[in-house]
Design an enzyme around this catalytic site. Sequence first.
Site, PDB file in Angstrom:
ATOM      1  CG  ASP A  35      52.409  59.951  26.869  1.00  7.77           C
ATOM      2  OD1 ASP A  35      52.892  60.380  27.942  1.00  7.77           O
ATOM      3  OD2 ASP A  35      51.487  60.507  26.250  1.00  7.77           O
ATOM      4  CB  ALA A  36      56.189  55.004  24.082  1.00  9.41           C
ATOM      5  CG  ASP A  39      51.282  53.742  27.050  1.00 12.50           C
ATOM      6  OD1 ASP A  39      50.726  54.181  28.075  1.00 12.50           O
ATOM      7  OD2 ASP A  39      51.117  54.245  25.919  1.00 12.50           O
ATOM      8  CB  SER A  83      19.097  69.446  43.110  1.00 17.43           C
ATOM      9  OG  SER A  83      17.712  69.650  43.017  1.00 17.43           O
ATOM     10  CG  LEU A  84      21.978  71.113  47.982  1.00 14.91           C
ATOM     11  CD1 LEU A  84      23.253  71.780  48.472  1.00 14.91           C
ATOM     12  CD2 LEU A  84      21.327  70.327  49.101  1.00 14.91           C
ATOM     13  CD  GLU A 115      29.673  70.402  52.222  1.00 15.69           C
ATOM     14  OE1 GLU A 115      30.259  69.778  51.345  1.00 15.69           O
ATOM     15  OE2 GLU A 115      28.907  69.886  53.050  1.00 15.69           O
ATOM     16  CE  LYS A 117      25.193  74.742  45.044  1.00 12.94           C
ATOM     17  NZ  LYS A 117      25.655  74.636  43.661  1.00 12.94           N
ATOM     18  CG  ASP A 119      30.553  75.926  39.254  1.00 13.56           C
ATOM     19  OD1 ASP A 119      29.520  75.238  39.200  1.00 13.56           O
ATOM     20  OD2 ASP A 119      30.719  76.979  38.611  1.00 13.56           O
ATOM     21  NE  ARG A 138      21.912  66.151  40.606  1.00  5.81           N
ATOM     22  CZ  ARG A 138      20.609  66.422  40.581  1.00  5.81           C
ATOM     23  NH1 ARG A 138      19.788  65.904  41.475  1.00  5.81           N
ATOM     24  NH2 ARG A 138      20.113  67.231  39.658  1.00  5.81           N
ATOM     25  CD  GLU A 175      29.686  69.114  42.979  1.00  5.81           C
ATOM     26  OE1 GLU A 175      28.917  68.399  43.667  1.00  5.81           O
ATOM     27  OE2 GLU A 175      29.281  69.922  42.120  1.00  5.81           O
ATOM     28  CE  LYS A 292      25.253  68.854  52.517  1.00  3.90           C
ATOM     29  NZ  LYS A 292      26.353  67.944  52.157  1.00  3.90           N
ATOM     30  CE  LYS A 316      23.642  79.367  42.517  1.00  8.66           C
ATOM     31  NZ  LYS A 316      24.430  78.507  41.597  1.00  8.66           N
ATOM     32  CB  CYS A 439      47.883 115.176  23.824  1.00  7.04           C
ATOM     33  SG  CYS A 439      46.413 114.151  23.856  1.00  7.04           S
TER      34      CYS A 439
HETATM   35 ZN   LIG Z   1      46.656 113.328  21.704  1.00 10.63          ZN
END
Ligand SMILES: [Zn+2]
Length: 678
Positions: A35-36, A39, A83-84, A115, A117, A119, A138, A175, A292, A316, A439
Site C-alpha cells: 500500500d505504501a 500511495d 420506487s417500483l 432486466e 433487479k 439487490d 436515492r 444500482e 418497463k 419479486k 446398529c
Molecule cells: Zn449405533
Amino acid sequence: MAVPDKIKQEVGKLRQQIEHHNHLYHSLDSPEIPDADFDALITRLETLERSYDLATPDSPTQRVGSEPLTRFTQVVHEMAMLSLDKVFDEKDLEDFDSRIKKRLESDAQIEYSCEPKIDGVAVSLMYRNGVLERAATRGDGVTGENITHNVKTIQSIPLRLKSLDVAPVVEVRGEIFLSKQGFERLNARAEVEGSKIFVNPRNTAAGAIRQLDSRSTAKIPLQMYCYSVGIVEGIELPTRLSGMFTTLASWGLPVNPHRSTRWGITECLQYCLDLLAKRDSLEYQIDGAVIKVNDLDAQRSLGNNAKSPRWAMAYKFPAEEKSTVVLDVEFQVGRTGTITPVARLRPVFVGGVTVSNTTLHNMDEIARLGLRVGDTVIVRRAGDVIPKIVKVVDPEKNQKSANSRKRKKIKLPAACPACGSAIEKDGEVLYRCSAGLICPAQRKESIKHFASRTAMDIEGLGDKLVAQLVDEGLISQVADIFDLNLDQIAGLERMGSKSAENLVAAINQSKQTTLPRFLYALGIREVGEATASGLVNHFGELDKIMAADTASLERVADIGPIVAQHIATFFDNENNLALITTLRAHGISWPVVAIDVGEKPLQDQAYVLTGSLESMSRNEAKARLVALGAKVAGSVSKNTDCVVAGPGAGSKLSKAQQLGINIIDEREFLLLLDDLSR
Ligand SMILES: [Zn+2]
C-alpha cells in the site's frame, strides 16, 4: 507554462501504473506492491499535476479524496427518484399489463424492456459537459445525500463520458452493488486481518457508499449498472429504453448484459422464469426482475402514481433468507455411522419451499454459529441448494428471552441414539457410532442406499418401507431383500397385495444390473457413482477390482490414497466378501464390460448433463459417455469440455453459456454417440 515532454510522459506512465494496481487490488485481489508504494505513486502524480496544472477529471488522483468529509450534504433530486411497485405472481403481472393497455387505450401487444433487479443501492449520477459532477443516494426519493467522493472510487464508473460531442446535462440512474465474488474476497481478507466479517453484499455496498472517508469506500470493490435517465438538457436521446441502454454503453457507462426486450407480458413472464433459473449463476444477488414499458413516450403518457411509476413493475422472486426458530436438535446416524446434528425448525417458506429441518453438519458448526435450541436464526435456501442456518439472530436478544423460550445448550449424545453403542471421534470434526452394521440406523441407511434409484434401483423400496422391514425383523442386511416373499410383504401394515406384487417384481428385476451400479450399491466409503464407473472402466471385472492392491487402485483416474485404502479395506473384510457371494448366489448379474485398453475417443474429456433427454435416461447417457472415456461431472466449470442440454436445462446451461463452453442438444449428442461407437 510549457510542460516538458519528460513530465508529460511521467504523468501518463504514473496514471497507467496506478490504474493497473487499482485493477489488481479490486478485481483480482492480488496486489503486486505494498500500500505504501501505491500511495507514493499517487502522491507523485498529485504533485506533478499540481505543479504543472495537469489535473484532468479522469485522472486516477480524482478517484480518492485525501480528506474525509465531516458530514454529508443533502441533494434535492430535480426529478424524484420513485420506487417500483412489486408483484409476486403471474396473475398480478398480467393485471399490470391490462392496466397499461387500458390507460393507453390499446389492445396491441406492449413492448417491454426486462432486466434483473439487483439487490443493491439506487443512485443518481449527474454529468455536466460529460464530466461527473455529482452523485447522490436515492434517500426518500426527493432528498438524498451527496456521495460524489465515494462514487468516484468505483472503477467502472467513468469520470468523463466518452464520445459526447455536445455539452449537455445528463442524469443517469442505476444500482450500485457488490458482486458475490467481491463479497467473498472481502470476507476472506477480513478473516486474515481479523477484522469484522460482512453480513451480506447489499449491506456492505450500502455501508460503503455512505462512508465519510472515501479511502474506506475505495477498499470495497463496488460496481454499478445504469438503467435509466433522469433530467436531460441539450441533447436528443433515443425514444426507446432499449436504445437508451445502447447509448449509455457507448458513453462508457456500465449496463447489464442480461437485459432483454420482449413483446407482450407472456414473454416477460418467460424472461422472469429464465432469470430465476440462472439466479445462482449470476455474479451478483438479485431479488427479482424489473419490467418497463420500452417506449419512452408511452412511459410519459402513463405517468406516475404518488410513489411509483405506472410503466414499471418489479416481479419479486421468493426470498432466499428468512428467520425462524430452532425448535429442537436431533442426532441422525448415517450409513457409515456418522452422527449428524439436524435442526428441527418452525416451518418457514424460503427460497420457494417450506423448510422444517436442516442439517447442522457437525458439532463445530454448532459452536461456530453459537446455536442453542430456542434461538431465532436466519435460514438461507438459494436455488436447489439444501437449506442452511447462516446465523443466529442477535445472540444477546436471544439471551434475554431465555426464560420465556428456554434456550438449551446442544450437547453431543453420550451414546449412539439408535443403538446405544459408544460414540467415537472420527477425524477432526466428525463422530461415529462404533457398532457398524449391528446398529439398526446404519443398517437402515445402508439398505436404503442399496435400493436407491442410482444404485440397484428397486422401485417401491423407499425409506419408510425399509424402516418398516428392519423394525419388523424381516431384513437386517441388504442380501435379505432377495429372501423376502410375497406373504411377508403383503402382511405389512398399510401394504396392499398389488403393491406387494409390484415390489417382488421390482426386486427380481433389479437383479439384472450393471457392475458400476452394483459397486456403488455396496456402499464402500467415498465410492460414489463416478468412482464406481472409473473402477469398472479401468479393471473391467469385479474379481480384478476385489483383488487390486492400493497401488493399482491409485492408478484409476480420480482415486487417491484415501479412497484406494477404503476400497482395499472393504474387500479385505470377510463379511463383505460373504455378502458379495450371497448376492451373486441370489442371481445378481451384469453384462460384461469390454474394456478397451487403447485410447478412448473421449478420453479425459469432462462432460456435464443437464435437463432431460427423450431417448435415454440420464444414467444411461452417463454410462455411454463414461464407456467412451469421458468424465461426467455434476457441475459446470471452466474445465468442462461439453454440456449436453435437454429441455428444462437451467443454471448449468446458463453457466456454460457464460463460460463459452461447447453446448450440444440431444440430437447432436446422439449423432456423437453414433459416430464414436462405430
Ligand atoms: Zn449405533
